[in-house]
Design an enzyme around this catalytic site. Structure first.
Site, PDB file in Angstrom:
ATOM      1  CG  ASP A   1      -2.003  -1.023   1.198  1.00  0.00           C
ATOM      2  OD1 ASP A   1      -2.415  -1.406   0.092  1.00  0.00           O
ATOM      3  OD2 ASP A   1      -2.459  -1.447   2.271  1.00  0.00           O
TER       4      ASP A   1
ATOM      5  CG  ASP B   1      -6.700  -1.416  -1.553  1.00  0.00           C
ATOM      6  OD1 ASP B   1      -6.954  -2.634  -1.670  1.00  0.00           O
ATOM      7  OD2 ASP B   1      -5.792  -0.975  -0.831  1.00  0.00           O
TER       8      ASP B   1
END
Length: 167
Positions: free
Chosen positions: A121, A139
């Site tokens: 991330d 995401d």
């Protein structure tokens, strides 16, 4: 045949964009203590490896439970999701929404399989005191797909779909 080309090309593009951005995050952000800011500090780039799901949900579970949920069950869900969209007749808007969710899921699944159960991330949005969790391109695809699906199920979404897609 046209449906198969749409499915494969869309998944290829989604997964490719996700992989490319994660590779850049590893190369340029991993090991860096700093945070790169853009758009007046609204968008920040920072490196994190997430062992959980959305917003690190489940990150504190025992390793075997995390593996079962995030690798085995997710893999089964993605396999049957792909099978479903290949086999069943599905409207174009629903196909696009399904591909966003499945493509994003496959991007993060790839990370889990080849990165010891961790997902890279690197994006953070911060507006004043409000901040998101750290997330990635996969995401974004998943969340956009889920919100689009919810919208398509509303009266306004169904009317818009009929007008745009002439169903």
């Amino acid at each position: 045949m046209k449906k198969i080309i749409i499915i494969i090309s869309t998944l290829f593009m989604l997964i490719g964009c996700d992989r490319a951005t994660k590779i850049q995050a590893v190369e340029h952000l991993k090991g860096s203590d700093g945070v790169e800011s853009y758009l007046g500090g609204i968008l920040k780039l920072t490196y994190h490896e997430n062992s959980g799901a959305f917003l690190s949900l489940g990150a504190n579970l025992p390793d075997n439970v995390r593996f079962t949920i995030f690798n085995v069950l997710t893999g089964v869900f993605l396999f049957f999701g792909l099978l479903y969209i290949f086999i069943k007749p599905i409207s174009k808007p629903n196909l696009i929404v399904a591909l966003l969710v499945i493509g994003g899921g496959l991007g993060n699944f790839y990370d889990r399989v080849f990165n010891s159960g961790l997902v890279v991330d690197f994006l953070l949005v911060s507006i004043g005191p409000l901040r998101t969790g750290v997330f990635n391109v996969a995401d974004i695809a998943i969340m956009f797909g889920l919100f689009s699906f919810m919208f398509l199920e509303t009266k306004w979404g169904q009317q818009l779909t009929k007008r745009l897609w002439r169903q």
